[in-house]
Design a protein around this motif. Structure first.
Motif, PDB file in Angstrom:
ATOM      1  N   PHE A  61      13.594  -9.072  -7.729  1.00 26.50           N
ATOM      2  CA  PHE A  61      12.755 -10.210  -8.103  1.00 26.50           C
ATOM      3  C   PHE A  61      11.344  -9.749  -8.448  1.00 26.50           C
ATOM      4  N   LYS A  62      10.673 -10.542  -9.265  1.00 30.53           N
ATOM      5  CA  LYS A  62       9.287 -10.222  -9.632  1.00 30.53           C
ATOM      6  C   LYS A  62       8.341 -10.665  -8.522  1.00 30.53           C
ATOM      7  N   VAL A  63       7.235  -9.917  -8.386  1.00 31.40           N
ATOM      8  CA  VAL A  63       6.230 -10.243  -7.373  1.00 31.40           C
ATOM      9  C   VAL A  63       4.864 -10.279  -8.057  1.00 31.40           C
ATOM     10  N   PRO A  64       4.447 -11.440  -8.565  1.00 33.49           N
ATOM     11  CA  PRO A  64       3.116 -11.549  -9.174  1.00 33.49           C
ATOM     12  C   PRO A  64       2.038 -11.766  -8.117  1.00 33.49           C
ATOM     13  N   TRP A  65       0.884 -11.145  -8.294  1.00 34.28           N
ATOM     14  CA  TRP A  65      -0.220 -11.312  -7.356  1.00 34.28           C
ATOM     15  C   TRP A  65      -1.536 -11.054  -8.091  1.00 34.28           C
ATOM     16  N   VAL A  66      -2.631 -11.506  -7.508  1.00 29.93           N
ATOM     17  CA  VAL A  66      -3.944 -11.410  -8.155  1.00 29.93           C
ATOM     18  C   VAL A  66      -4.791 -10.350  -7.459  1.00 29.93           C
ATOM     19  N   ASP A  67      -5.309  -9.384  -8.249  1.00 26.49           N
ATOM     20  CA  ASP A  67      -6.122  -8.317  -7.660  1.00 26.49           C
ATOM     21  C   ASP A  67      -7.569  -8.776  -7.475  1.00 26.49           C
ATOM     22  N   ASP A  68      -8.423  -7.890  -6.954  1.00 26.91           N
ATOM     23  CA  ASP A  68      -9.803  -8.262  -6.626  1.00 26.91           C
ATOM     24  C   ASP A  68     -10.665  -8.530  -7.854  1.00 26.91           C
ATOM     25  N   GLY A  70      -9.534 -10.364 -10.281  1.00 26.84           N
ATOM     26  CA  GLY A  70      -9.043 -11.613 -10.833  1.00 26.84           C
ATOM     27  C   GLY A  70      -7.914 -11.453 -11.819  1.00 26.84           C
ATOM     28  N   ASN A  71      -7.415 -10.215 -11.956  1.00 28.95           N
ATOM     29  CA  ASN A  71      -6.316  -9.956 -12.880  1.00 28.95           C
ATOM     30  C   ASN A  71      -4.969 -10.116 -12.177  1.00 28.95           C
ATOM     31  N   VAL A  72      -4.003 -10.653 -12.896  1.00 29.92           N
ATOM     32  CA  VAL A  72      -2.661 -10.813 -12.346  1.00 29.92           C
ATOM     33  C   VAL A  72      -1.878  -9.514 -12.515  1.00 29.92           C
ATOM     34  N   GLN A  73      -1.304  -9.035 -11.425  1.00 28.20           N
ATOM     35  CA  GLN A  73      -0.440  -7.852 -11.438  1.00 28.20           C
ATOM     36  C   GLN A  73       0.993  -8.299 -11.150  1.00 28.20           C
ATOM     37  N   VAL A  74       1.954  -7.547 -11.677  1.00 33.20           N
ATOM     38  CA  VAL A  74       3.355  -7.884 -11.448  1.00 33.20           C
ATOM     39  C   VAL A  74       4.119  -6.646 -10.970  1.00 33.20           C
ATOM     40  N   ASN A  75       4.708  -6.735  -9.787  1.00 36.58           N
ATOM     41  CA  ASN A  75       5.564  -5.684  -9.254  1.00 36.58           C
ATOM     42  C   ASN A  75       6.991  -6.207  -9.134  1.00 36.58           C
ATOM     43  N   ILE A  76       7.898  -5.298  -8.779  1.00 40.34           N
ATOM     44  CA  ILE A  76       9.300  -5.664  -8.588  1.00 40.34           C
ATOM     45  C   ILE A  76       9.651  -5.550  -7.114  1.00 40.34           C
TER      46      ILE A  76
END
Length: 444
Positions: A61-68, A70-76
């Motif tokens: 599954f994808k794991v989207p999160w916001v870094d410091d 303010g950019n959205v990062q996407v991991n698996i």
């Protein structure tokens, strides 16, 4: 072609892009030939091996999160629920850039037999993500962990699947994930292990894998007319397992002279200063080269080479396939007489065979590093009973479990006429319990 060969060929064809998983399956099934040959008709009729090497289910599954920034990062994210014949799925979560399906499947497959060896009612599972917590702020780690568990929570539970920590996942990460699980579900249950002591964690869990490694190593030496006291030990890694293996080795009278990380390794002929390493790794989250700031007489070397140091006992505690054939030859040439795996599959097949052929006592990871998951299962027990045992109580149970594991695998090796082959003994001892449970429960 025999049944074992047929199943290995099947695994290779279906999983050609997953070398770690293929390696794990080959290592286990090859050593199980005596058991499988003796029961081939029954196992073939029930397709027991085909069912054993295929996970019950695998989530990606994808794991989207916001870094410091303010950019959205996407991991698996991944979770494999491999086999629950003897209990709920149980296995760690690994956060590391190397994580992909093949790594998770190899770890989950190994976990089946490791968990069986503990004698406790837990099945095999594993999970993780290609997220790298190194260099991330606490807020970024929290954001990732909350997003990760927001998807994973649907598939886990105290009596279904109980994840724990692994590489890159310590108390901080478990805390963030547990808090999010509790918020989403409204359940205060033992769904994750490795929790903080104030909210359901177990004393001795932090030390368990490293301590357990030494308890089994000590018993292996005793049963081979030797003693760990006074021995020189080389250890790789500098994470949780390596630190507490070093601490327990010193308590048992041995001297640990090396530790390492992904950048390089240290050699301290006077013995590793555990307090210094704990401050570097657990407080400052620094690199092992910082050890020279505490012990300037120690030596730091970039790159690999930790197994070039003369030692009596080698304990690989870093990562898979870190100890290869050339390393094994160096260890033998330098007089090393015992190797016990603190990490999961840290020794290549060729290196394992070379060490065994040259008379080196060899304890495989599924037995030697089972102390962590054993104590996780003890944490589950405490959670279910709403109890908290003392450090001494948990440590005593851990030591007894590790001693029992060694004797079970040694006895299995003797029963199948391969005395001293602890790799085969561990696989047989772990397999027999799972196979019996699978057969008793019918086709599922």
């Amino acid at each position: 072609m025999g049944y074992v060969d047929e199943v290995i060929d099947l695994v290779v064809k279906k999983n050609s892009s997953e070398p770690e998983f293929i390696q794990a399956v080959k290592e286990v099934l090859e050593s199980l030939r005596p058991v499988i040959d003796a029961n081939e008709e029954t196992y073939r009729r029930e397709a027991l091996l085909e069912r054993l090497v295929e996970p019950d289910r695998l989530f990606k599954f994808k794991v989207p999160w916001v870094d410091d920034k303010g950019n959205v990062q996407v991991n698996i994210g991944y979770r494999v629920q491999f086999n629950n014949a003897i209990g709920p799925y149980k296995g760690g979560l690994r956060f590391h850039p190397s994580v992909y399906t093949g790594i998770i499947k190899f770890l989950g497959f190994e976990q089946i037999f490791k968990n069986s060896l503990t004698g406790l009612p837990i099945g095999g599972g594993k999970g993780g993500s290609d997220f790298d917590p190194k260099g991330k702020s606490d807020r970024e780690v929290m954001a990732f962990c909350q997003s990760f568990i927001t998807e994973l929570y649907k598939y886990i539970g105290a009596d279904v699947d109980v994840p724990a920590g692994d590489i890159g996942v310590g108390g901080r990460e478990i805390g963030y994930m547990y808090g999010q699980y509790k918020k989403i579900t409204g359940l205060y249950e033992g769904v994750l292990t490795g929790k903080g002591l104030t909210y359901g964690g177990s004393l001795a869990r932090t030390e368990a894998t490293g301590y357990g490694l030494l308890y089994l190593t000590e018993e292996m030496l005793k049963c081979n007319n030797n003693d760990i006291k006074g021995k020189v030990v080389a250890i790789s890694g500098s994470g949780n397992v390596a630190i507490y293996a070093t601490q327990k080795a010193h308590q048992l009278g041995a001297k640990v002279v090396t530790l390492s990380d992904s950048n390089g390794w240290i050699y301290d002929p006077e013995g590793i200063d555990v307090a210094a390493v704990k401050e570097i790794k657990e407080v400052k989250r620094g690199r092992i080269k910082d050890y020279l700031n505490y012990r300037p007489n120690a030596k730091y070397t970039e790159g690999k080479g930790v197994w070039s140091v003369k030692c009596d006992i080698a304990l690989p505690c870093a990562t898979q396939n870190e100890l290869d054939l050339d390393d094994a030859k160096q260890l033998v040439a330098n007089g090393c007489f015992a190797v016990a795996e603190g990490a999961n599959m840290p020794t290549t097949l060729e290196a394992t065979e070379y060490l065994q052929k040259n008379g080196v006592l060899f304890a495989p990871g599924k037995a030697a590093n089972a102390g962590g998951v054993a104590t996780s299962a003890l944490e589950m027990t405490q959670n279910s009973e709403r109890l908290s045992w003392t450090f001494e109580e948990v440590d005593a149970k851990l030591q007894q479990i590790m001693v029992n594991i060694f004797h079970n695998l040694s006895d299995a090796a003797d029963r199948y006429n391969v005395p001293g082959n602890y790799v085969t003994g561990a696989n047989i001892a772990g397999f027999e319990k799972v196979a019996t449970a699978m057969t008793a429960q019918g086709i599922w």
